[in-house]
Scaffold this motif. Structure first.
Motif, PDB file in Angstrom:
ATOM      1  N   UNK A  35      -5.708 -13.749   6.992  1.00 43.34           N
ATOM      2  CA  UNK A  35      -5.944 -13.428   5.589  1.00 43.34           C
ATOM      3  C   UNK A  35      -4.687 -12.836   4.952  1.00 43.34           C
ATOM      4  N   UNK A  36      -4.044 -13.551   4.027  1.00 43.52           N
ATOM      5  CA  UNK A  36      -2.817 -13.032   3.398  1.00 43.52           C
ATOM      6  C   UNK A  36      -3.039 -11.714   2.671  1.00 43.52           C
ATOM      7  N   UNK A  37      -4.253 -11.501   2.121  1.00 39.62           N
ATOM      8  CA  UNK A  37      -4.524 -10.260   1.394  1.00 39.62           C
ATOM      9  C   UNK A  37      -4.424  -9.048   2.321  1.00 39.62           C
ATOM     10  N   UNK A  38      -4.828  -9.214   3.578  1.00 38.21           N
ATOM     11  CA  UNK A  38      -4.741  -8.113   4.535  1.00 38.21           C
ATOM     12  C   UNK A  38      -3.287  -7.686   4.718  1.00 38.21           C
ATOM     13  N   UNK A  39      -2.396  -8.649   4.786  1.00 37.74           N
ATOM     14  CA  UNK A  39      -0.999  -8.334   5.038  1.00 37.74           C
ATOM     15  C   UNK A  39      -0.316  -7.742   3.807  1.00 37.74           C
ATOM     16  N   UNK A  40      -0.758  -8.143   2.620  1.00 37.21           N
ATOM     17  CA  UNK A  40      -0.249  -7.500   1.408  1.00 37.21           C
ATOM     18  C   UNK A  40      -0.691  -6.041   1.360  1.00 37.21           C
ATOM     19  N   UNK A  41      -1.930  -5.784   1.756  1.00 35.43           N
ATOM     20  CA  UNK A  41      -2.424  -4.402   1.783  1.00 35.43           C
ATOM     21  C   UNK A  41      -1.688  -3.578   2.840  1.00 35.43           C
ATOM     22  N   UNK A  42      -1.447  -4.177   4.005  1.00 38.65           N
ATOM     23  CA  UNK A  42      -0.687  -3.476   5.040  1.00 38.65           C
ATOM     24  C   UNK A  42       0.716  -3.151   4.548  1.00 38.65           C
ATOM     25  N   UNK A  43       1.334  -4.105   3.868  1.00 41.16           N
ATOM     26  CA  UNK A  43       2.681  -3.885   3.341  1.00 41.16           C
ATOM     27  C   UNK A  43       2.695  -2.733   2.339  1.00 41.16           C
ATOM     28  N   UNK A  44       1.692  -2.700   1.465  1.00 40.06           N
ATOM     29  CA  UNK A  44       1.608  -1.603   0.500  1.00 40.06           C
ATOM     30  C   UNK A  44       1.428  -0.264   1.199  1.00 40.06           C
ATOM     31  N   UNK A  45       0.632  -0.261   2.263  1.00 41.31           N
ATOM     32  CA  UNK A  45       0.437   0.971   3.021  1.00 41.31           C
ATOM     33  C   UNK A  45       1.745   1.439   3.660  1.00 41.31           C
ATOM     34  N   UNK A  46       2.532   0.498   4.180  1.00 43.26           N
ATOM     35  CA  UNK A  46       3.810   0.857   4.791  1.00 43.26           C
ATOM     36  C   UNK A  46       4.773   1.431   3.756  1.00 43.26           C
ATOM     37  N   UNK A  47       4.759   0.873   2.548  1.00 39.87           N
ATOM     38  CA  UNK A  47       5.656   1.375   1.510  1.00 39.87           C
ATOM     39  C   UNK A  47       5.319   2.817   1.146  1.00 39.87           C
ATOM     40  N   UNK A  48       4.027   3.152   1.183  1.00 43.79           N
ATOM     41  CA  UNK A  48       3.609   4.528   0.917  1.00 43.79           C
ATOM     42  C   UNK A  48       3.891   5.441   2.111  1.00 43.79           C
ATOM     43  N   UNK A  49       3.606   4.933   3.289  1.00 46.40           N
ATOM     44  CA  UNK A  49       3.709   5.743   4.510  1.00 46.40           C
ATOM     45  C   UNK A  49       5.155   6.011   4.924  1.00 46.40           C
ATOM     46  N   UNK A  50       6.013   5.021   4.718  1.00 47.05           N
ATOM     47  CA  UNK A  50       7.423   5.116   5.135  1.00 47.05           C
ATOM     48  C   UNK A  50       7.544   5.520   6.617  1.00 47.05           C
ATOM     49  N   UNK A  51       7.013   4.705   7.503  1.00 43.61           N
ATOM     50  CA  UNK A  51       6.994   5.084   8.921  1.00 43.61           C
ATOM     51  C   UNK A  51       8.375   5.054   9.559  1.00 43.61           C
ATOM     52  N   UNK A  52       8.503   5.779  10.647  1.00 40.26           N
ATOM     53  CA  UNK A  52       9.742   5.733  11.426  1.00 40.26           C
ATOM     54  C   UNK A  52       9.797   4.483  12.289  1.00 40.26           C
ATOM     55  N   UNK A  53       8.615   3.984  12.678  1.00 41.78           N
ATOM     56  CA  UNK A  53       8.528   2.808  13.540  1.00 41.78           C
ATOM     57  C   UNK A  53       7.208   2.105  13.262  1.00 41.78           C
ATOM     58  N   UNK A  54       7.220   0.789  13.449  1.00 43.00           N
ATOM     59  CA  UNK A  54       6.003  -0.011  13.287  1.00 43.00           C
ATOM     60  C   UNK A  54       5.786  -0.801  14.576  1.00 43.00           C
ATOM     61  N   UNK A  55       4.632  -0.604  15.173  1.00 47.13           N
ATOM     62  CA  UNK A  55       4.261  -1.275  16.414  1.00 47.13           C
ATOM     63  C   UNK A  55       3.455  -2.523  16.058  1.00 47.13           C
TER      64      UNK A  55
END
Length: 253
Positions: A35-55
């Motif tokens: 589902x492409x929408x899931x990955x857009x939502x994940x991307x938005x979450x990463x932009x907010x979270x600004x993680x040090x690493x993504x597994x």
């Protein structure tokens, strides 16, 4: 990273500007894989979270290391993984910023060996830390067998599902171990990109992290197409994607 350094990193992370919502040290972002929408939502979450690493569930350690060392090699590493269309996952990589890329997929030969040798033997010395040395409670095992039976379209013998449950436990523990190692190495927050089945809080990655490292905080978000009984800390509905019934290939045979 030492305990003192890790605490300092956590304090620094908690001092985020207004509008940045620190959820936990490890944030698990579930998905419906195609589902492409899931990955857009994940991307938005990463932009907010600004993680040090993504597994990533999808990449092996070697593939993740290749992509991390040279970002121009991300698409090639993805292709080598044999996973689904890279284009729908590309927004996630565009949102990484400076986050390190960590591959956590178990090699296929290891996954196959779980059926013969068991999850604990394949996992190694830390098996007990993640509970792999112990059988599941009867009620949980029965529930998980039914989940696997339904996921395989009820087209395979139910008595084969026990091995698939063992594989699921092995993979969940592998992802949890990778997330904890990333947290220890790079500090919080760490994100995990994985399927919703691995993100569930009752027996997925969050539960194994709680067992292995109860001091570590987690937050699991399930991006789902419809209301589900799978438990998450947070559930977000996404538009469904059009797809052929995945059971057709199994049931027609």
């Amino acid at each position: 990273m030492s305990g003192k350094t890790r605490r300092a990193a956590l304090l620094l992370w908690l001092a985020l500007p207004a509008g940045a919502d620190p959820l936990a040290e490890i944030v698990i972002l579930g998905e419906v894989h195609d589902n492409p929408h899931a990955h857009l939502e994940q991307a938005a979450a990463l932009e907010t979270l600004r993680p040090t690493a993504v597994v990533f569930e999808m990449l092996t350690a070697a593939q993740g290391a290749k992509a991390d060392a040279d970002r121009s090699q991300i698409a090639q590493a993805w292709a080598a993984s044999g996973w689904q269309d890279f284009d729908i996952y590309a927004p996630i990589f565009d949102a990484l910023g400076e986050a390190r890329i960590i591959g956590a997929a178990a090699p296929r030969e290891a996954v196959r060996s779980v059926y013969l040798e068991g999850a604990a033997a394949l996992f190694g010395p830390e098996a007990a830390r993640f509970g792999l040395d112990q059988p599941l409670p009867d009620d949980q095992l029965a529930a998980r067998i039914e989940v696997q039976f339904a996921a395989h379209c009820r087209a395979m013998p139910r008595d084969m599902m026990g091995g698939m449950v063992a594989v699921q436990r092995y993979r969940d523990a592998t992802f949890a171990r990778a997330a904890l190692k990333a947290l220890e190495t790079y500090g919080p927050p760490v994100a995990v990109i994985t399927g919703n089945g691995h993100a569930r809080t009752d027996w997925g990655i969050p539960a194994l992290i709680a067992q292995a490292a109860p001091e570590v905080t987690t937050h699991a978000i399930g991006f789902v197409e419809k209301q589900t009984e799978m438990p998450f800390d947070e559930t977000r509905l996404i538009p469904p994607t059009k797809r052929e019934d995945p059971c057709n290939a199994l049931t027609k045979n």
